[in-house]
Enzyme design. Structure first.
Site, PDB file in Angstrom:
ATOM      1  N   SER A 164      42.325  39.734  40.324  1.00 29.22           N
ATOM      2  CA  SER A 164      41.279  38.978  41.613  1.00 29.22           C
ATOM      3  C   SER A 164      41.537  40.167  43.143  1.00 29.22           C
ATOM      4  CB  SER A 164      41.613  38.104  42.348  1.00 29.22           C
ATOM      5  OG  SER A 164      40.906  37.514  42.838  1.00 29.22           O
ATOM      6  N   TYR A 211      47.532  31.168  44.559  1.00 30.84           N
ATOM      7  CA  TYR A 211      46.856  32.311  43.411  1.00 30.84           C
ATOM      8  C   TYR A 211      47.185  33.548  44.187  1.00 30.84           C
ATOM      9  CZ  TYR A 211      42.243  33.794  40.798  1.00 30.84           C
ATOM     10  OH  TYR A 211      41.551  33.909  41.080  1.00 30.84           O
TER      11      TYR A 211
HETATM   12  P1  NAD Z   1      37.552  30.054  33.108  1.00 30.12           P
HETATM   13  O1  NAD Z   1      37.704  28.333  33.341  1.00 30.12           O
HETATM   14  O2  NAD Z   1      36.120  29.791  32.959  1.00 30.12           O
HETATM   15  O3  NAD Z   1      38.131  29.754  31.674  1.00 30.12           O
HETATM   16  C1  NAD Z   1      39.803  30.088  31.381  1.00 30.12           C
HETATM   17  C2  NAD Z   1      39.719  30.416  30.358  1.00 30.12           C
HETATM   18  O4  NAD Z   1      41.593  29.872  30.140  1.00 30.12           O
HETATM   19  C3  NAD Z   1      39.149  29.242  29.464  1.00 30.12           C
HETATM   20  O5  NAD Z   1      39.342  29.621  28.009  1.00 30.12           O
HETATM   21  C4  NAD Z   1      40.429  27.944  28.920  1.00 30.12           C
HETATM   22  O6  NAD Z   1      40.267  27.008  28.118  1.00 30.12           O
HETATM   23  C5  NAD Z   1      41.820  29.134  29.481  1.00 30.12           C
HETATM   24  N1  NAD Z   1      42.477  28.482  29.761  1.00 30.12           N
HETATM   25  C6  NAD Z   1      43.216  27.170  30.882  1.00 30.12           C
HETATM   26  N2  NAD Z   1      43.830  26.867  30.973  1.00 30.12           N
HETATM   27  C7  NAD Z   1      44.683  27.483  30.223  1.00 30.12           C
HETATM   28  C8  NAD Z   1      46.089  27.340  29.687  1.00 30.12           C
HETATM   29  N3  NAD Z   1      47.117  26.686  30.182  1.00 30.12           N
HETATM   30  N4  NAD Z   1      46.274  28.536  28.577  1.00 30.12           N
HETATM   31  C9  NAD Z   1      45.239  28.773  27.926  1.00 30.12           C
HETATM   32  N5  NAD Z   1      44.552  28.783  28.617  1.00 30.12           N
HETATM   33  C10 NAD Z   1      44.106  28.578  29.214  1.00 30.12           C
HETATM   34  O7  NAD Z   1      38.154  31.007  33.870  1.00 30.12           O
HETATM   35  P2  NAD Z   1      36.886  32.209  34.598  1.00 30.12           P
HETATM   36  O8  NAD Z   1      36.668  31.776  35.636  1.00 30.12           O
HETATM   37  O9  NAD Z   1      36.430  33.219  33.878  1.00 30.12           O
HETATM   38  O10 NAD Z   1      38.636  33.092  35.077  1.00 30.12           O
HETATM   39  C11 NAD Z   1      39.395  34.180  33.686  1.00 30.12           C
HETATM   40  C12 NAD Z   1      40.297  34.713  35.027  1.00 30.12           C
HETATM   41  O11 NAD Z   1      39.838  35.844  36.219  1.00 30.12           O
HETATM   42  C13 NAD Z   1      41.463  33.882  35.704  1.00 30.12           C
HETATM   43  O12 NAD Z   1      42.562  34.605  36.023  1.00 30.12           O
HETATM   44  C14 NAD Z   1      40.448  34.605  37.669  1.00 30.12           C
HETATM   45  O13 NAD Z   1      42.144  33.737  38.135  1.00 30.12           O
HETATM   46  C15 NAD Z   1      39.890  35.400  37.342  1.00 30.12           C
HETATM   47  N6  NAD Z   1      39.316  35.864  37.800  1.00 30.12           N
HETATM   48  C16 NAD Z   1      37.622  34.675  38.353  1.00 30.12           C
HETATM   49  C17 NAD Z   1      37.157  34.884  39.267  1.00 30.12           C
HETATM   50  C18 NAD Z   1      36.028  33.581  39.369  1.00 30.12           C
HETATM   51  O14 NAD Z   1      35.000  33.940  40.345  1.00 30.12           O
HETATM   52  N7  NAD Z   1      35.622  33.349  37.954  1.00 30.12           N
HETATM   53  C19 NAD Z   1      37.382  35.884  40.133  1.00 30.12           C
HETATM   54  C20 NAD Z   1      38.349  36.475  39.630  1.00 30.12           C
HETATM   55  C21 NAD Z   1      39.000  36.710  38.973  1.00 30.12           C
END
Ligand code: NAD
Length: 267
Positions: free
Chosen positions: A149, A162
């Site tokens: 991130s 985080y």
């Molecule tokens: P999301 O919440 O949309 O999706 C998360 C996915 O992870 C889903 O498939 C969910 O079922 C799965 N998941 C959740 N808990 C789990 C567990 N305990 N074991 C296995 N699977 C699990 O998330 P996202 O927003 O797509 O984020 C994905 C990654 O990107 C994360 O690491 C997040 O920190 C990072 N990120 C997201 C953003 C953002 O703005 N969305 C920004 C920077 C980084």
């Protein structure tokens, strides 16, 4: 299954954690589109997950399966790669994407929640990497991409676990890149800004509630606050970078933490 010599991912097998939704699903789609078989992971209704596997397999002519591991649990995280090897016989690409966050000041952060955030954001990646590397070394090729991130490279208020876990994930990325530097295995991190997925919409909902504004206005305000581009990043933008890092062309990009952030970190 023969590995590709074309620079695509035909014949490869990829594991994408947290890929039933959000960025992980976009990554799984883009790796399948490059010809890789994919092991999905993440939560969801069994029927919806079966439909997702079928949809990806049919669209790209690759094998797609789902592993229901809860990666907060050490035993699940440690068993995931062996499960992929049992199912597909090999593992070439690991994308550590599953993540979570806790919002609030550090002095109010519940210790149990702190451990959960680290278990999913950092420890799960440690387990997939340590269990995937021996096979990658034996086959002489591998790609590891950790989804960190902007908070892996800069601080932020009210998200201590985080920020700390994502900085640690970037550190793990560098350490593994150095340990594999003389091999055809690479390890890199991608560092998205605000992406239009569940976490973004949840943050926008919280802002809308606390400020008494519409959700659309809250989404626009968050994007414009953090990103000079004024636009939220699409999951497909992150997925395209991950796919590039998995290509032959990216073979000498090692230990990098690459922002996809609308110039957030350029200020
Ligand atoms: P999301 O919440 O949309 O999706 C998360 C996915 O992870 C889903 O498939 C969910 O079922 C799965 N998941 C959740 N808990 C789990 C567990 N305990 N074991 C296995 N699977 C699990 O998330 P996202 O927003 O797509 O984020 C994905 C990654 O990107 C994360 O690491 C997040 O920190 C990072 N990120 C997201 C953003 C953002 O703005 N969305 C920004 C920077 C980084």
């Amino acid at each position: 299954m023969a590995a590709s010599a074309s620079g695509g991912l035909e014949g490869r097998v990829a594991l994408v954690t947290g890929s039933t939704d959000g960025i992980g699903l976009a990554v799984a789609r883009s790796l399948a589109a490059q010809g890789s078989a994919v092991m999905l992971n993440g939560f969801g209704e069994p029927e919806a997950i079966r439909a997702l596997c079928d949809e990806l397999a049919t669209a790209h002519g690759v094998e797609v399966a789902h592993a229901p591991a809860d990666l907060r649990r050490e035993e699940d995280a440690a068993a995931l790669v062996p499960h992929v090897l049992e199912r597909f016989g090999r593992l070439d690409v690991v994308v550590n994407n599953a993540g979570t966050q806790h919002k609030g000041p550090v002095e109010e952060h519940p210790p149990q929640r702190w451990r959960e955030v680290f278990a999913l954001n950092l420890d799960a990646a440690f387990h997939t990497i340590r269990t995937a590397l021996p096979g990658m070394r034996a086959r002489g090729w591998g790609r590891i991409v950790n989804v960190a991130s902007v908070y892996g490279l800069a601080g932020g208020v009210d998200r201590s676990s985080y920020v700390a876990s994502k900085h640690a994930l970037v550190g793990l990325t560098k350490a593994v890149a150095l340990e594999t530097a003389s091999t055809p295995i690479t390890c890199n991190a991608v560092c998205p800004g605000d992406v239009s997925t569940r976490i973004f919409y949840r943050n926008a909902k919280l802002l809308a509630e606390s400020e008494g504004i519409s959700r659309a206005e809250a989404q626009q305000r968050i994007a414009a606050t953090n990103m000079p581009s004024g636009r939220v990043v699409a999951p497909e933008h992150v997925a395209a970078l991950v796919a590039f890092l998995c290509s032959e062309a990216a073979g000498e990009i090692r230990g990098a933490a690459l922002p996809v952030d609308g110039a957030w970190l350029a200020r």
